[in-house]
Design an enzyme around this catalytic site. Sequence first.
Site, PDB file in Angstrom:
ATOM      1  N   ASN A 274       0.883  -1.244  -0.036  1.00 36.87           N
ATOM      2  CA  ASN A 274       0.003   0.089  -0.047  1.00 36.87           C
ATOM      3  C   ASN A 274       0.942   1.289  -0.024  1.00 36.87           C
ATOM      4  O   ASN A 274       0.237   2.437   0.254  1.00 36.87           O
ATOM      5  CB  ASN A 274      -1.069  -0.097   1.311  1.00 36.87           C
ATOM      6  CG  ASN A 274      -2.106  -1.224   1.174  1.00 36.87           C
ATOM      7  OD1 ASN A 274      -2.581  -1.294  -0.006  1.00 36.87           O
ATOM      8  ND2 ASN A 274      -2.513  -1.453   2.210  1.00 36.87           N
ATOM      9  N   HIS A 276       2.446   2.281   2.191  1.00 42.23           N
ATOM     10  CA  HIS A 276       2.571   2.707   3.468  1.00 42.23           C
ATOM     11  C   HIS A 276       3.655   1.821   4.381  1.00 42.23           C
ATOM     12  O   HIS A 276       3.894   0.798   4.298  1.00 42.23           O
ATOM     13  CB  HIS A 276       1.025   2.882   3.934  1.00 42.23           C
ATOM     14  CG  HIS A 276       0.406   4.044   3.422  1.00 42.23           C
ATOM     15  ND1 HIS A 276      -0.549   3.821   2.766  1.00 42.23           N
ATOM     16  CD2 HIS A 276       0.700   5.513   3.732  1.00 42.23           C
ATOM     17  CE1 HIS A 276      -1.090   4.976   2.455  1.00 42.23           C
ATOM     18  NE2 HIS A 276      -0.345   5.892   2.822  1.00 42.23           N
ATOM     19  N   CYS A 311       0.729   5.852   8.496  1.00 45.15           N
ATOM     20  CA  CYS A 311       1.907   6.471   8.663  1.00 45.15           C
ATOM     21  C   CYS A 311       2.689   6.224   7.185  1.00 45.15           C
ATOM     22  O   CYS A 311       2.569   5.185   6.446  1.00 45.15           O
ATOM     23  CB  CYS A 311       2.907   5.765   9.535  1.00 45.15           C
ATOM     24  SG  CYS A 311       4.816   6.415   9.421  1.00 45.15           S
TER      25      CYS A 311
END
Lengths: 404, 404
Positions: A274, A276, A311
């Site tokens: 993703n 991330h 994050c």
Amino acid sequence: MAACRCRITFPIRCTSNSNNSHDPNKQNMHKIKIKGTCSRPHKVDSLSQTAGVAITSVASVAENLSHTKEQITRQNIPTKKQYIDAHRQGLIIEEGVGYRQKVVIRSYEVGPDKTATLESILYLLQETALNHVWLSGLLSNGFGATHGMVRNNLIWVVSKLQVQVDQYPIWGEVVEIDTWVGASGKNGMKRDWLIRSQATGHVFARATSTWVMMNEKTRRLSKMPEEVRAELSPWFIEKQAIKEEVPVKIPKLDEKARYAITNLKPKRSDLDMNQHVNNVKYVRWMLETIPDQFLESHQLSGIILEYRRECASSDIVQSLCDPDEDGINNSCLKQANDIPQLNGFSLASEIMERNGLLGSVDKVPLRYTHLLLTKGETQNEEIVRGKTTWKKKQKTMPFQPSKN
Amino acid sequence: MAACRCRITFPIRCTSNSNNSHDPNKQNMHKIKIKGTCSRPHKVDSLSQTAGVAITSVASVAENLSHTKEQITRQNIPTKKQYIDAHRQGLIIEEGVGYRQKVVIRSYEVGPDKTATLESILYLLQETALNHVWLSGLLSNGFGATHGMVRNNLIWVVSKLQVQVDQYPIWGEVVEIDTWVGASGKNGMKRDWLIRSQATGHVFARATSTWVMMNEKTRRLSKMPEEVRAELSPWFIEKQAIKEEVPVKIPKLDEKARYAITNLKPKRSDLDMNQHVNNVKYVRWMLETIPDQFLESHQLSGIILEYRRECASSDIVQSLCDPDEDGINNSCLKQANDIPQLNGFSLASEIMERNGLLGSVDKVPLRYTHLLLTKGETQNEEIVRGKTTWKKKQKTMPFQPSKN
């Protein structure tokens, strides 16, 4: 109505589900408990603040996950429910709705003491959850989302994860991991796991998690559409890996936290599909605040994570950690309070040693509170709160002391 | 006589071997080629300088690896050669001496572009090598050493590893990994691997490595005792995963290297069973020097690693990297030479962008030289030299740009 407005995400965006009405094993939807939901309207600002980044990332994910014909052949994701997956050594259990996978603990999944690391265990939870969906026949062109979810632009986001470890499997050990899902409130889902020794049946670890759905375009939490409920609910069972206790409230740490590591920057290798930071990296950042000397003689027996915000690769992260005072006796606590705020675990480790805090392992705290923060434009924003519980190791494995 | 006096180590301390004289498939020892040996008497000083640390670590390893009765039951290491390992999905091939294992690429073994990372591939090489020894029935109470080696206080240390990747497997893909061993000189061993798509038979990657034996007490390289030769030689076959070319000489970089990351400190989570930094971490440190923009549009197609010295948990490491000039055209090279020495890849990335070096991907260097150094008491010491080769990705996967 959305249960939770905070931006939370998790690489395990998955569920297990089936709309196969001919499945003789499918079960009726069970009583739904409302769990793991919260209302945080004050987080809306921080949501819109980062929405640009989030949407960029969704576009990237969509691009990532666009399957070419070649990819389809190579991945070979089932389009119908399967009961056995010989490649993954997985099978459907629990009257047709649960999943069990055999896993051998690999040489690189263990730490210096030759037992599986917590990180490896978390990765295996992720893997078996996704393989459960894989076998269900409803895995769509995404990271665990069902066909109905993809049609509704929905993805899974995790709000809570709890793991209890009684014993860590060792290198070469064969374990069985069971996983299943259940309802959580009207719009959420629970996923539980049990990790068991294949040889003895001993339960090494238990885990539970809570999930909600998010619209990948608006980044707002969403109700569960009827179409998706019809996919999911036949897979729900009411069974708990971890007996429900009084919910633990994890306080928010601030700059007074005893240990802090600042300026943590995600690297390319920390990113998942993703784009991330993988949540296992979060746990690594959390545990790095704990002094080496403590880790030499103790092992983690429990962790609770409450996710608040995803994050991104561009975030700069701060990891705070504070021992729980009720786990230290008074004389030790007094000493502990004399320690100035520390920045980085190496220094922490040295000072702990100088004060002789670890002279008696009975006196050290056995619970820690954690917080990961990222710098927002106007204020720091919470990524995840955590609580870890520890017990003394049966056999101490020395961490090689620094010569510098 | 020891072939190489430099202190080199590697977490894959393994071989495959058998002294089962009744094995109908065992082969005679083949012609031995002398490969991968070197003489570095000038390194003796640096050896003795760090001998204290090394011996401490050996003591720890010995303690780690002392098997309790419970461990023996839980690990269940075969005491006789087995032809099939149902748990690991492995089997003996190549007329009784090679090993093949089926592996499914897991969700956390892939990067943002959904293909297996080089790190995952290196870990799978380690895993299959160890499982080969596991199945051989000669795995002793250590990290890949045979019974004869343990009786002689010997461990394996790697001196060279080369990997060529034609294509990276994707998430969920089923691959077969073949591995086998051969002689290298009088006292060394080669281990090769092939990674193949199970569906199409396409060879994704090839790898080869060279190993020598070290006395774990004296930390000096050792001859192969006859007892050990008798275990190993029946397993040797003369087959090469990578066609031998003119050996690549990897120059030693110095402070003039274009990219540098300093002050790298191993963390607990970087340590393996030997209490040393796992070599896969070395590769991560090497690749972190390469600018993000380059990594967005290119993928690694080859890596050669020459190991010089092990890295302990207390070492502070510097990662140097320099593009090979013969891979850049002249106009681009001139620009590149104007770039000052950079410290950290984020900065590097920005400057590369400003100079427009990546405007045409045909003009960027496609080979890099690498060096990991650790601070010695009097001088820096080499851990590993490396050479990476890159090719343009077929589809560009953007790395999310920094917003800071």
